[in-house]
Design a protein around this motif. Structure first.
Motif, mmCIF file in Angstrom:
data_model
loop_
_atom_site.group_PDB
_atom_site.id
_atom_site.type_symbol
_atom_site.label_atom_id
_atom_site.label_comp_id
_atom_site.label_asym_id
_atom_site.label_seq_id
_atom_site.Cartn_x
_atom_site.Cartn_y
_atom_site.Cartn_z
ATOM 1 N N SER A 1 35.921 47.618 40.506
ATOM 2 C CA SER A 1 36.431 46.249 40.388
ATOM 3 C C SER A 1 37.741 46.183 39.616
ATOM 4 C CB SER A 1 35.384 45.375 39.700
ATOM 5 O OG SER A 1 35.129 45.885 38.407
ATOM 6 N N ASP A 2 38.221 47.299 39.107
ATOM 7 C CA ASP A 2 39.432 47.306 38.288
ATOM 8 C C ASP A 2 40.340 48.445 38.778
ATOM 9 O OD1 ASP A 2 41.393 47.125 36.415
ATOM 10 O OD2 ASP A 2 40.130 47.641 34.693
ATOM 11 N N ASP B 1 44.359 42.636 40.146
ATOM 12 C CA ASP B 1 44.575 44.086 40.152
ATOM 13 C C ASP B 1 44.569 44.628 41.583
ATOM 14 O OD1 ASP B 1 41.804 43.214 39.651
ATOM 15 O OD2 ASP B 1 41.267 45.315 39.923
ATOM 16 N N GLU B 2 43.710 44.063 42.449
ATOM 17 C CA GLU B 2 43.713 44.489 43.857
ATOM 18 C C GLU B 2 45.057 44.135 44.507
ATOM 19 O OE1 GLU B 2 41.048 43.161 42.391
ATOM 20 O OE2 GLU B 2 39.574 44.761 42.680
ATOM 21 N N ASN C 1 38.054 38.904 39.764
ATOM 22 C CA ASN C 1 39.483 38.973 39.418
ATOM 23 C C ASN C 1 40.168 39.877 40.429
ATOM 24 O OD1 ASN C 1 42.027 39.388 38.416
ATOM 25 N ND2 ASN C 1 41.357 40.281 36.470
ATOM 26 N N VAL C 2 41.003 39.294 41.295
ATOM 27 C CA VAL C 2 41.630 40.104 42.345
ATOM 28 C C VAL C 2 43.125 40.341 42.082
ATOM 29 C CG1 VAL C 2 39.917 39.447 44.068
ATOM 30 C CG2 VAL C 2 42.004 38.082 43.839
ATOM 31 N N ASP D 1 33.743 40.880 42.992
ATOM 32 C CA ASP D 1 34.814 40.969 41.996
ATOM 33 C C ASP D 1 35.426 39.578 41.830
ATOM 34 O OD1 ASP D 1 36.947 41.628 40.418
ATOM 35 O OD2 ASP D 1 37.752 43.172 41.770
HETATM 36 CA CA LIG Z 1 39.551 43.385 40.428
#
Ligand SMILES: [Ca+2]
Ligand SMILES: [Ca+2]
Length: 582
Positions: free
Chosen positions: A390-391, A356-357, A353-354, A351
């Motif tokens: 991943s989202d 959102d995590e 783009n972290v 992933d």
């Molecule tokens: Ca993510």
């Protein structure tokens, strides 16, 4: 493209090919071809009596339909077909038969003069209870490090595989206190999908979704018995099952708080039973995504298992402490992305783009601790999205909405409600404009399209739970119907359920166990026009049309694989509909 790329792939390793295939498919004009045998599509499992009930009928010039007792000419309901319209994802011209007003229990078929009758379906008050139990039992049958016994699995009994009691720290994960080659114990957990590896990122959304099912519908799950070794103890079976994976996840945290991305072979095992799999296994690279997913799940588990502390002594406190240490590691290491080492060839779940995590972990820590600094650390995007591995941003909204009456004054309750309602409203709008009366659109036919459908349904159910708009529940029902047969190829996508079932899942146990029928309750990935596996198949795909591009063959890993993150919304949605449409 980058965003689409992550939706497309279960693992990012095949990403380049995936992007290429989609851009090629986008230029094709789809011709509608009518197969008379597939003319009437309906949820082949059936309905709860009070559910929204719709069948899709190939446009034939007919204007009326009837419901008949299965196998007879006894008409029990009659209605008018809607005007014909075209569903872009399948290129078909179809009409809708809405028989929601018909609520009598029994077994039925939909009949339209001049067309073959629909598959049989039932109407009953417990219609989804067994599927919900089977979907949960998928996790039991895919437990690592334990034998699956005849008592609980019948003909699907098997020996234990992958003990993972001596796992090697890979060079990519080495530290001063755990140098390369250090041996740790990391047993239990679930096999991720068709393969036998264990990935923290995908465990994140999967475990959370099961925990959310319990947190939202505790009375239902407290009464459920799913014939697993822990059935009959003081703990709901869904929480016993989740604990199998939580226990593994805890072992994946390094001494500094960071969490290993995955526990894996260097190469995929062959199509063998678990006990024949590789015992040389590694923990690989700590990442920010894995560490934040771990923090979110442990914070969630801490509050849920608090009331079961006598069954799991000290777990709730340990989970919270582990979550906070993970959070602190991620604060100090905010951008450590996964880079596949050259000697490791298994799934990446990389992933890029972290954010959102981070938001999700902050939200769960805030709900569990009521510490406002976590709420202030959430920086969620303005538009909420349908969740995927991943989202995970919308998982934060789900939990905040669930707990909105019990948050500190810092929380913006209106904002939380708006985010849930906006996404449900967008999905409802798509449903109402759809010839199939489903939110699924052409762009949703990615790798794992059936899980997109069920995660859309899960978000619609959140809208319904928030504001009781019946249309949201009905739109969720439509998506559930879609995966059980009301689709362009008239097939159920759940093993063991429906008159046309998947028989050849891309799943090592199903392939290697010598049993014809796959274990019931597995959601397969579903149609996608990617076809990047076509060269591995002896038979061609029947169609390039996204909603029809499906091959019930083990070669077609893009359409027939199973995965823990795909079955989880099947558990959530089947349980929710069982409770909410009673
Ligand atoms: Ca993510
Ligand atoms: Ca139990």
């Amino acid at each position: 493209m980058l965003r689409g790329f992550f939706y497309l792939t279960r693992f990012s390793m095949k990403a380049a090919a995936a992007c290429l295939s989609v851009s090629l498919v986008a230029g094709i004009a789809f011709a509608g071809e009518a197969d008379p045998a597939l003319a009437i599509r309906v949820n082949q499992l059936g309905f709860m009596p009070l559910a929204h009930k719709v069948a899709v009928v190939s446009a034939s010039g007919a204007t009326a339909f009837s419901i008949v007792r299965a196998g007879t000419s006894k008409v029990v309901y009659s209605g008018k077909l809607s005007a014909a319209a075209t569903w872009e994802a399948s290129g078909e011209s179809v009409q809708l038969a809405d028989f929601s007003a018909f609520q009598r229990t029994g077994d039925y078929q939909v009949r339209v003069t001049g067309l073959p009758d629909s598959p049989r379906f039932g109407v009953r008050t417990d219609q989804y209870a067994q599927l919900n139990q089977s979907a949960l039992r998928y996790y039991y049958l895919n437990r690592a490090s334990i034998a699956v016994s005849k008592q609980f699995a019948g003909k699907y009994a098997r020996a234990a595989g992958h003990p993972d009691d001596r796992v090697i720290v890979h060079a990519s994960a080495a530290t001063a206190t755990r140098p390369e080659g250090t041996v740790i114990a990391s047993p239990k957990g679930w096999y991720d999908a068709g393969d036998y590896n264990k990935y923290i990122v995908n465990s994140g959304i999967s475990t959370y979704t099961l925990l959310a099912a319990y947190e939202h519908f505790p009375d239902y799950y407290r009464k459920q018995s799913s014939n697993i070794p822990e059935s009959g103890d003081a703990v709901p079976d869904v929480l016993n099952e989740a604990m199998w994976n939580l226990a593994w996840m805890l072992t994946m945290q390094d001494e500094d708080g960071g969490v290993y991305h995955k526990l894996t072979n260097k190469l995929f095992d062959g199509m063998v039973m678990p006990e024949q799999g590789s015992v040389e296994r590694y923990v690989v690279q700590k990442t920010t995504a894995a560490t934040l997913d771990f923090a979110a799940v442990m914070a969630t588990a801490s509050r849920i298992y608090r009331q079961y502390d006598s069954a799991f002594p000290g777990f709730s406190a340990r989970a919270l402490k582990s979550a906070e240490r993970a959070w602190q590691w991620a604060q100090a290491n905010p951008g450590v992305l996964y880079r596949q080492p050259a000697d490791v060839k298994t799934g990446e779940y990389a992933d890029r783009n972290v954010s959102d995590e981070l938001a999700w972990a902050a939200a769960e820590l805030y709900i569990t601790t009521k510490n406002d600094s976590y709420y202030q650390a959430m920086r969620l995007p303005q538009v909420s999205t349908v969740p995927s591995w991943s989202d995970v941003g919308s998982l934060a909204w789900i939990s905040l909405s669930q707990h909105r009456s019990n948050l500190t004054a810092t929380a913006d309750r209106q904002l939380i409600a708006t985010h849930i309602d906006q996404l449900a409203s967008t999905l409802l709008d798509r449903t109402e404009k759809s010839a199939y009366n489903v939110a699924m659109q052409t762009a949703d036919f990615v790798w794992g399209s059936n899980a997109v459908a069920l995660n859309q349904a899960m978000m619609l159910i959140q809208g319904y739970r928030l504001n009781a708009r019946r249309e949201y529940l009905d739109a969720a029902q439509s998506l559930f119907d879609y995966v059980l047969g009301r689709n362009a190829i008239n097939r159920s996508f759940v093993t063991g359920y429906g008159s046309m079932q998947p028989m050849h899942p891309h799943h090592r146990i199903s392939q290697a166990d010598g049993i014809v029928e796959p274990a019931p309750g597995m959601l397969i990935g579903g149609p996608t026009a990617l076809q990047i596996d076509a060269r591995e198949c002896k038979v061609p795909y029947p169609s390039k049309v996204p909603a029809k591009s499906y091959l019930d063959d083990v070669c077609s890993y893009t359409t027939t694989e199973v995965a823990i993150n795909w079955n989880a919304p099947l558990v959530y949605v089947s349980g929710a509909l069982q409770v909410l449409t009673r």
